[in-house]
Design a protein around this motif. Structure first.
Motif, mmCIF file in Angstrom:
data_model
loop_
_atom_site.group_PDB
_atom_site.id
_atom_site.type_symbol
_atom_site.label_atom_id
_atom_site.label_comp_id
_atom_site.label_asym_id
_atom_site.label_seq_id
_atom_site.Cartn_x
_atom_site.Cartn_y
_atom_site.Cartn_z
ATOM 1 N N GLY A 1 6.021 3.447 -7.083
ATOM 2 C CA GLY A 1 6.477 2.999 -5.779
ATOM 3 C C GLY A 1 6.889 4.214 -4.952
ATOM 4 O O GLY A 1 6.836 5.350 -5.410
ATOM 5 N N HIS A 2 7.364 3.943 -3.727
ATOM 6 C CA HIS A 2 7.533 5.060 -2.790
ATOM 7 C C HIS A 2 8.383 4.658 -1.593
ATOM 8 O O HIS A 2 8.500 3.473 -1.274
ATOM 9 C CB HIS A 2 6.155 5.507 -2.291
ATOM 10 C CG HIS A 2 5.295 4.359 -1.821
ATOM 11 N ND1 HIS A 2 5.272 3.935 -0.519
ATOM 12 C CD2 HIS A 2 4.473 3.512 -2.503
ATOM 13 C CE1 HIS A 2 4.451 2.896 -0.413
ATOM 14 N NE2 HIS A 2 3.956 2.614 -1.596
ATOM 15 N N GLY A 3 8.920 5.677 -0.916
ATOM 16 C CA GLY A 3 9.501 5.434 0.380
ATOM 17 C C GLY A 3 8.406 4.981 1.342
ATOM 18 O O GLY A 3 7.235 5.319 1.159
ATOM 19 N N PHE B 1 2.825 -6.639 -8.452
ATOM 20 C CA PHE B 1 3.599 -7.300 -7.394
ATOM 21 C C PHE B 1 4.417 -6.243 -6.679
ATOM 22 O O PHE B 1 4.941 -5.313 -7.311
ATOM 23 C CB PHE B 1 4.536 -8.368 -7.971
ATOM 24 C CG PHE B 1 3.818 -9.602 -8.453
ATOM 25 C CD1 PHE B 1 3.585 -10.675 -7.600
ATOM 26 C CD2 PHE B 1 3.356 -9.685 -9.764
ATOM 27 C CE1 PHE B 1 2.924 -11.814 -8.038
ATOM 28 C CE2 PHE B 1 2.686 -10.816 -10.216
ATOM 29 C CZ PHE B 1 2.475 -11.885 -9.353
ATOM 30 N N GLU B 2 4.555 -6.380 -5.375
ATOM 31 C CA GLU B 2 5.232 -5.354 -4.575
ATOM 32 C C GLU B 2 5.929 -5.967 -3.365
ATOM 33 O O GLU B 2 5.388 -6.864 -2.720
ATOM 34 C CB GLU B 2 4.192 -4.343 -4.072
ATOM 35 C CG GLU B 2 4.736 -3.271 -3.126
ATOM 36 C CD GLU B 2 3.648 -2.318 -2.656
ATOM 37 O OE1 GLU B 2 2.484 -2.734 -2.519
ATOM 38 O OE2 GLU B 2 3.981 -1.145 -2.401
ATOM 39 N N HIS B 3 7.114 -5.459 -3.080
ATOM 40 C CA HIS B 3 7.789 -5.759 -1.812
ATOM 41 C C HIS B 3 8.310 -4.462 -1.204
ATOM 42 O O HIS B 3 8.598 -3.496 -1.918
ATOM 43 C CB HIS B 3 8.981 -6.697 -2.018
ATOM 44 C CG HIS B 3 8.623 -8.144 -2.021
ATOM 45 N ND1 HIS B 3 7.954 -8.754 -0.983
ATOM 46 C CD2 HIS B 3 8.857 -9.119 -2.940
ATOM 47 C CE1 HIS B 3 7.788 -10.040 -1.259
ATOM 48 N NE2 HIS B 3 8.313 -10.288 -2.448
ATOM 49 N N LEU C 1 12.101 1.280 0.806
ATOM 50 C CA LEU C 1 11.279 1.565 -0.369
ATOM 51 C C LEU C 1 10.245 0.475 -0.599
ATOM 52 O O LEU C 1 10.510 -0.706 -0.374
ATOM 53 C CB LEU C 1 12.165 1.625 -1.628
ATOM 54 C CG LEU C 1 13.302 2.647 -1.651
ATOM 55 C CD1 LEU C 1 14.169 2.423 -2.891
ATOM 56 C CD2 LEU C 1 12.755 4.069 -1.616
ATOM 57 N N ALA C 2 9.072 0.893 -1.080
ATOM 58 C CA ALA C 2 8.096 -0.041 -1.630
ATOM 59 C C ALA C 2 8.247 0.008 -3.144
ATOM 60 O O ALA C 2 8.045 1.055 -3.755
ATOM 61 C CB ALA C 2 6.686 0.351 -1.223
ATOM 62 N N ILE C 3 8.649 -1.124 -3.716
ATOM 63 C CA ILE C 3 8.843 -1.219 -5.166
ATOM 64 C C ILE C 3 7.690 -2.036 -5.721
ATOM 65 O O ILE C 3 7.419 -3.136 -5.226
ATOM 66 C CB ILE C 3 10.214 -1.858 -5.474
ATOM 67 C CG1 ILE C 3 11.316 -0.965 -4.895
ATOM 68 C CG2 ILE C 3 10.393 -2.071 -6.980
ATOM 69 C CD1 ILE C 3 12.714 -1.511 -5.079
ATOM 70 N N GLU C 4 6.967 -1.472 -6.712
ATOM 71 C CA GLU C 4 5.698 -2.096 -7.071
ATOM 72 C C GLU C 4 5.292 -1.907 -8.529
ATOM 73 O O GLU C 4 4.459 -1.062 -8.842
ATOM 74 C CB GLU C 4 4.588 -1.574 -6.159
ATOM 75 C CG GLU C 4 4.491 -0.072 -6.019
ATOM 76 C CD GLU C 4 3.257 0.306 -5.182
ATOM 77 O OE1 GLU C 4 2.216 -0.349 -5.296
ATOM 78 O OE2 GLU C 4 3.348 1.287 -4.406
ATOM 79 N N PRO C 5 5.885 -2.704 -9.423
ATOM 80 C CA PRO C 5 5.451 -2.612 -10.814
ATOM 81 C C PRO C 5 3.982 -2.993 -11.001
ATOM 82 O O PRO C 5 3.511 -3.978 -10.437
ATOM 83 C CB PRO C 5 6.366 -3.606 -11.550
ATOM 84 C CG PRO C 5 6.915 -4.497 -10.495
ATOM 85 C CD PRO C 5 6.955 -3.684 -9.241
ATOM 86 N N THR D 1 4.749 -1.432 6.503
ATOM 87 C CA THR D 1 5.318 -2.176 5.375
ATOM 88 C C THR D 1 4.195 -2.395 4.373
ATOM 89 O O THR D 1 3.013 -2.353 4.716
ATOM 90 C CB THR D 1 5.918 -3.536 5.790
ATOM 91 O OG1 THR D 1 4.979 -4.231 6.625
ATOM 92 C CG2 THR D 1 7.231 -3.358 6.536
ATOM 93 N N ASP D 2 4.558 -2.643 3.124
ATOM 94 C CA ASP D 2 3.611 -2.611 2.015
ATOM 95 C C ASP D 2 4.008 -3.724 1.037
ATOM 96 O O ASP D 2 5.183 -3.815 0.672
ATOM 97 C CB ASP D 2 3.744 -1.221 1.364
ATOM 98 C CG ASP D 2 2.645 -0.873 0.391
ATOM 99 O OD1 ASP D 2 1.698 -1.655 0.245
ATOM 100 O OD2 ASP D 2 2.748 0.208 -0.225
ATOM 101 N N ALA D 3 3.046 -4.543 0.642
ATOM 102 C CA ALA D 3 3.353 -5.620 -0.318
ATOM 103 C C ALA D 3 2.100 -6.008 -1.089
ATOM 104 O O ALA D 3 0.987 -5.901 -0.574
ATOM 105 C CB ALA D 3 3.920 -6.846 0.386
HETATM 106 MG MG MG Z 1 2.842 0.703 -2.247
#
Ligand code: MG
Length: 249
Positions: free
Chosen positions: A169-171, A233-235, A200-204, A106-108
């Protein structure tokens, strides 16, 4: 290839994501003037490893040497923790962390203010967080990848800032970076259709000035070309028929 996750894999990622969310809170508690980015890295690594079976995702990934990416002010992402980087009041620091647990990543990321910051910087953090929320809200079954980027960019432009285009961002799942790519800009109803089981990792990444970036000689640290500040920021989210679920909150 896009890897869809089983309900069991989503639960495993939720468990890893919980550790990751807690790690961010622990790091946040250590962000203060006088702390070094290496201090934060040590705290994060120790905390992650205190959970049985959990390891830092980034350490060793593509040769990255640390647990966290720590990017100060005009640094956009991928800053390398260092004993020489000392936080000062008025700085902002973006902290990106990955956790590997039960065979899944997981990525944040979060951007924290070091003490009080100027009004423009405070707005940059607010708008970037709102852009992430808009992207997460668009990450639902039946929408397309382009809807996520469109929602993010619309929010950023409304706030008067610029979206970084070189990084996306990415899967995420068995691998830290999986397909599809998730740009932070895009056209509604374009790109891959979002389906049940996609994680997905969504990360503006949002700059206060120009959108343009370059990479420093350390081959990692990405900075804004004009020296303006940048927030990130990312979740990690699971797209599900019963409603998408943020796994790293
Ligand atoms: Mg990421």
């Amino acid at each position: 290839m896009v890897q869809l996750k089983s309900p069991r894999e989503v639960e495993t990622m939720a468990a890893g994501g919980k550790i990751l969310a807690a790690t961010h809170q622990v790091v946040r508690g250590a962000v203060r003037a006088g702390a070094t980015t290496m201090d934060l890295d040590k705290i994060a690594e120790q905390f992650i490893r205190s959970h049985e079976g959990a390891t830092p995702s980034f350490k060793g990934l593509y040769g990255f040497p640390a647990t966290i990416c720590a990017s100060i002010n005009e640094e956009v992402v991928h800053g390398i923790p260092s004993v020489k980087r000392v936080l000062k009041e008025g700085d902002i620091i973006s902290v990106d962390i990955g956790v590997f647990y039960g065979g899944m990543h997981t990525d944040a990321a979060n951007t924290w203010a070091v003490g009080p910051v100027d009004e423009k910087t405070a707005k940059l953090l607010r708008v970037t967080k709102q852009a992430l929320d808009a992207g997460l809200a668009a990450a639902v079954v039946g929408n397309h990848v382009g809807d996520i980027g469109n929602a993010i960019e619309t929010m950023v432009l409304k706030g008067g800032f610029a979206v970084v285009r070189e990084l996306v961002g990415h899967g995420v799942g068995q691998m830290m970076h999986e397909e599809p790519q998730v740009p932070n800009h895009g056209k509604a109803k374009r790109g891959m259709k979002l389906v049940h089981g996609l994680t997905l990792a969504i990360e503006p990444m949002v700059n206060a000035g120009s959108a343009n970036t370059r990479t420093l000689g350390d081959k990692w640290t990405v900075i804004t070309v004009d020296g303006s500040r940048s927030a990130h920021f990312e979740h990690t989210i699971a797209v599900l028929n019963e409603g998408s679920r943020v796994l790293t909150r």
